[in-house]
Design a protein around this motif. Structure first.
Motif, PDB file in Angstrom:
ATOM      1  N   GLU A   1      63.958  64.906  21.116  1.00 16.46           N
ATOM      2  CA  GLU A   1      63.071  64.406  22.186  1.00 16.46           C
ATOM      3  C   GLU A   1      62.403  63.097  21.801  1.00 16.46           C
ATOM      4  OE1 GLU A   1      60.434  67.384  23.858  1.00 16.46           O
ATOM      5  OE2 GLU A   1      59.033  65.832  24.541  1.00 16.46           O
TER       6      GLU A   1
ATOM      7  N   ARG B   1      48.752  76.242  31.383  1.00 16.17           N
ATOM      8  CA  ARG B   1      48.516  75.056  30.561  1.00 16.17           C
ATOM      9  C   ARG B   1      48.796  75.371  29.078  1.00 16.17           C
ATOM     10  NH1 ARG B   1      49.555  70.561  28.689  1.00 16.17           N
ATOM     11  NH2 ARG B   1      48.165  70.053  26.994  1.00 16.17           N
TER      12      ARG B   1
ATOM     13  N   THR C   1      52.371  74.906  27.810  1.00 15.33           N
ATOM     14  CA  THR C   1      52.778  73.508  27.617  1.00 15.33           C
ATOM     15  C   THR C   1      52.055  72.893  26.421  1.00 15.33           C
ATOM     16  OG1 THR C   1      52.861  73.470  30.013  1.00 15.33           O
ATOM     17  CG2 THR C   1      53.176  71.379  28.900  1.00 15.33           C
ATOM     18  N   HIS C   2      50.782  73.233  26.304  1.00 17.77           N
ATOM     19  CA  HIS C   2      49.968  72.788  25.167  1.00 17.77           C
ATOM     20  C   HIS C   2      50.643  73.237  23.854  1.00 17.77           C
ATOM     21  CE1 HIS C   2      45.827  72.170  23.363  1.00 17.77           C
ATOM     22  NE2 HIS C   2      46.234  73.138  22.542  1.00 17.77           N
TER      23      HIS C   2
ATOM     24  N   LYS D   1      53.737  74.216  23.535  1.00 19.57           N
ATOM     25  CA  LYS D   1      55.076  73.619  23.440  1.00 19.57           C
ATOM     26  C   LYS D   1      54.962  72.281  22.694  1.00 19.57           C
ATOM     27  CE  LYS D   1      58.716  71.072  24.886  1.00 19.57           C
ATOM     28  NZ  LYS D   1      58.909  69.627  24.660  1.00 19.57           N
ATOM     29  N   GLY D   2      53.912  71.550  22.994  1.00 16.55           N
ATOM     30  CA  GLY D   2      53.699  70.271  22.301  1.00 16.55           C
ATOM     31  C   GLY D   2      53.486  70.500  20.807  1.00 16.55           C
TER      32      GLY D   2
ATOM     33  N   ASN E   1      56.775  71.146  19.224  1.00 16.91           N
ATOM     34  CA  ASN E   1      57.577  69.923  19.029  1.00 16.91           C
ATOM     35  C   ASN E   1      57.494  69.490  17.565  1.00 16.91           C
ATOM     36  OD1 ASN E   1      58.466  69.524  21.641  1.00 16.91           O
ATOM     37  ND2 ASN E   1      56.858  68.057  22.181  1.00 16.91           N
TER      38      ASN E   1
ATOM     39  N   ALA F   1      49.477  64.394  21.620  1.00 17.03           N
ATOM     40  CA  ALA F   1      49.791  64.684  23.029  1.00 17.03           C
ATOM     41  C   ALA F   1      48.514  64.790  23.850  1.00 17.03           C
ATOM     42  CB  ALA F   1      50.601  65.977  23.133  1.00 17.03           C
ATOM     43  N   VAL F   2      47.564  65.586  23.348  1.00 15.89           N
ATOM     44  CA  VAL F   2      46.358  65.817  24.149  1.00 15.89           C
ATOM     45  C   VAL F   2      45.518  64.545  24.222  1.00 15.89           C
ATOM     46  CG1 VAL F   2      44.279  67.241  24.384  1.00 15.89           C
ATOM     47  CG2 VAL F   2      46.422  68.292  23.671  1.00 15.89           C
TER      48      VAL F   2
ATOM     49  N   LEU G   1      47.036  62.602  26.917  1.00 11.50           N
ATOM     50  CA  LEU G   1      46.802  63.235  28.221  1.00 11.50           C
ATOM     51  C   LEU G   1      45.396  62.957  28.744  1.00 11.50           C
ATOM     52  CD1 LEU G   1      48.556  66.691  27.660  1.00 11.50           C
ATOM     53  CD2 LEU G   1      49.198  64.949  29.328  1.00 11.50           C
TER      54      LEU G   1
ATOM     55  N   ILE H   1      50.434  60.826  29.756  1.00 11.27           N
ATOM     56  CA  ILE H   1      51.530  60.935  28.794  1.00 11.27           C
ATOM     57  C   ILE H   1      52.689  60.000  29.111  1.00 11.27           C
ATOM     58  CG2 ILE H   1      52.995  62.755  29.846  1.00 11.27           C
ATOM     59  CD1 ILE H   1      51.669  62.943  26.310  1.00 11.27           C
TER      60      ILE H   1
HETATM   61  C1  MEV Z   1      56.151  67.310  25.854  1.00  6.65           C
HETATM   62  O1  MEV Z   1      57.281  67.601  25.066  1.00  6.65           O
HETATM   63  C2  MEV Z   1      54.915  67.961  25.270  1.00  6.65           C
HETATM   64  C3  MEV Z   1      53.638  67.823  26.103  1.00  6.65           C
HETATM   65  O2  MEV Z   1      53.873  68.297  27.435  1.00  6.65           O
HETATM   66  C4  MEV Z   1      52.592  68.638  25.415  1.00  6.65           C
HETATM   67  C5  MEV Z   1      51.297  68.792  26.184  1.00  6.65           C
HETATM   68  O3  MEV Z   1      51.283  68.725  27.428  1.00  6.65           O
HETATM   69  O4  MEV Z   1      50.262  69.009  25.506  1.00  6.65           O
HETATM   70  C6  MEV Z   1      53.235  66.376  26.228  1.00  6.65           C
END
Ligand code: MEV
Length: 460
Positions: free
Chosen positions: A100, A289, A292-293, A295-296, A299, A395-396, A399, A404
């Motif tokens: 990514e 949320r 996704t948080h 997931k970051g 990464n 990431a945060v 955001l 982003i």
């Molecule tokens: C993208 O791979 C990861 C994010 O969506 C993480 C997040 O929203 O905190 C940017």
């Protein structure tokens, strides 16, 4: 003969496929011929592509072929380096295997930011691994408990051959406890076993011990005078490690005076700190949320776990189970403001190894561990947790300030240009153009078209 219809781009294409017997027995070349002739539109091109990804060194290719079954080629993943990670006073350059765009850049940016503010602190909170023998027993818990207490030395005796070398390294079986889960499933009990596996992830060691425990349990119960006939027939359903390791934990943190959070030109340090705390609170309050948080975070975590030859599926499963430990899925990171100080931290279960598995086998894994200065499993846990924390911070913080997309699309620009088959000269001009312009997919197409119309003289 099986007929199947395969939709492709709106059109429906008739396909004829037959199940195959003994695919694994075919040679690599035969496997390739079979797959490309039946499942691709252009078998010749497909076969060429597969062989283009082989390693030129036949020995190295064979090593990769033999990692799994039915190998037809290698599928590459870029390996990047995020430098400048100061962790407990040591400076690391962290290898990250990830596809990514913007992940490595974001990690590097966060590393650089915290380098000037004391770096990252990390500590291992526990290293206990878990495995269970799942079985059914027809009698009562008190009777079973007496039996298990009596045969506990037998469990240890019967596994001496398995535990010998692990004991020499300071590891082994820590505890074998009976767990009664009959309120959830009638007759269901577990031998809940805990292990110390030192620098090994320990899956093979744990599973071997558990399978022996199961044998011991069946053998000893069959001749136990305290059981009636029905009770003697203990039914072992399975013996397997648990990837949930809430006592194999690491904590990583960063902290600085709020005044040093001069990260944005438009948001004051105090407002930034408050927004970061709010963003983490939102992830605690909302599973949508939080996923996704986290997931970051993953990464960063997965990229280092992969680069070091560890099992990212096990790490993922444990992390998400831990994120839901309080009954609702929430954030793996935390943030607070106290006495003018901003603190951001992560607590994460991580079962990792720096010996065994792929660590000595995969040449790049070996090199990545060397780049990390041959870490122990505990040191690797700290590095991985820091990578996750850094990723989440990057990431945060984007955001809650710029959003982003600005940064992400800048990093993604090269992918778009490659997709559009831009030349090296065109790429250079367009990258320069988008330094001061917002990147969008359409914008990149338009800019490339204008450039070509103007014979490379101008993007606009
Ligand atoms: C993208 O791979 C990861 C994010 O969506 C993480 C997040 O929203 O905190 C940017």
């Amino acid at each position: 003969m099986h007929k199947s219809k395969k939709p492709s781009g709106g059109k429906t294409k008739e396909r004829m496929t037959e199940p195959i017997q003994g695919f694994s027995k075919l040679s690599k070349q035969e496997k390739i011929s079979w797959i490309v002739s039946r499942y691709t539109q252009d078998p010749e091109r497909a076969a060429q592509l597969l062989s283009a990804y082989w390693n030129e060194d036949p020995k190295l290719q064979q090593l990769h072929d033999e990692f799994i079954e039915n190998t037809i080629t290698n599928q590459y993943m870029p390996l990047g380096i995020a430098p400048n990670f100061l962790i407990n006073g040591n400076l690391y350059a962290i290898p990250m295997a990830i596809e990514e765009s913007s992940v490595v850049a974001a990690a590097s940016k966060a590393a650089k930011f915290w380098l000037d503010r004391g770096g990252f602190t990390a500590e291992v909170l526990g290293t206990e691994k878990v495995g269970q023998v799942h079985f059914f027993f027809a009698g009562g818990t008190a009777k079973l408990q007496t039996f298990i207490d009596q045969i506990r030395p037998k469990f240890l005796e019967d596994t001496l051959g398995i535990t010998e070398s692990m004991s020499k390294r300071g590891g082994g079986i820590k505890d074998i406890a009976l767990r009664d889960l009959t309120d959830r499933l009638p007759g269901y009990y577990q031998l809940h076993c805990t292990f110390e596996t030192k620098d090994a992830m320990g899956a093979n060691f744990i599973n071997s011990c558990l399978e022996q425990f199961a044998e011991t349990l069946k053998r000893e119960s069959a001749g136990y005078v305290g059981f009636n006939e029905e009770e003697r027939a203990i039914e072992v359903v399975m013996s397997i490690l648990s990837n949930y390791v809430p006592n194999c934990m690491v904590r990583a943190s960063v902290s600085c005076p709020i005044s040093e959070l001069d990260i944005s030109e438009t948001v004051s340090p105090l407002a930034f700190a408050q927004k970061m705390v709010r963003a983490v609170n939102i992830a605690q309050a909302s599973p949508y949320r939080a996923v996704t948080h986290n997931k970051g975070i993953m990464n960063g975590v997965d990229a280092v776990v992969l680069a070091t030859g560890n099992d990212f599926r096990a790490v993922e499963a444990a992390a998400h189970a831990y994120a839901a430990k309080d009954g609702r899925y929430g954030s793996l990171t935390h943030a607070k403001i106290q006495d003018g100080q901003f603190t951001f931290w992560i607590e994460l279960p991580l079962a990792l190894g720096t010996v065994g598995g792929l660590t000595k086998l995969h040449p790049l894994v070996k090199l990545n561990l060397e780049i990390l200065q041959h870490p122990s499993a505990e040191e690797l846990m700290q590095i991985v947790a820091v990578a996750g924390l850094a990723q989440n911070f990057a990431a945060v913080s984007s955001l809650v300030t710029t959003g982003i997309q600005k940064g992400h699309m800048k990093m993604h620009l090269l992918n778009i240009l490659n997709q559009l088959e831009a030349t090296e000269a065109e790429k250079a001009l367009l990258i320069a153009h988008f330094k001061t312009n917002t990147v969008t997919h359409r914008g990149a197409i338009n800019a490339l078209e204008s450039l070509r119309k103007n014979n490379g003289a101008s993007v606009l």
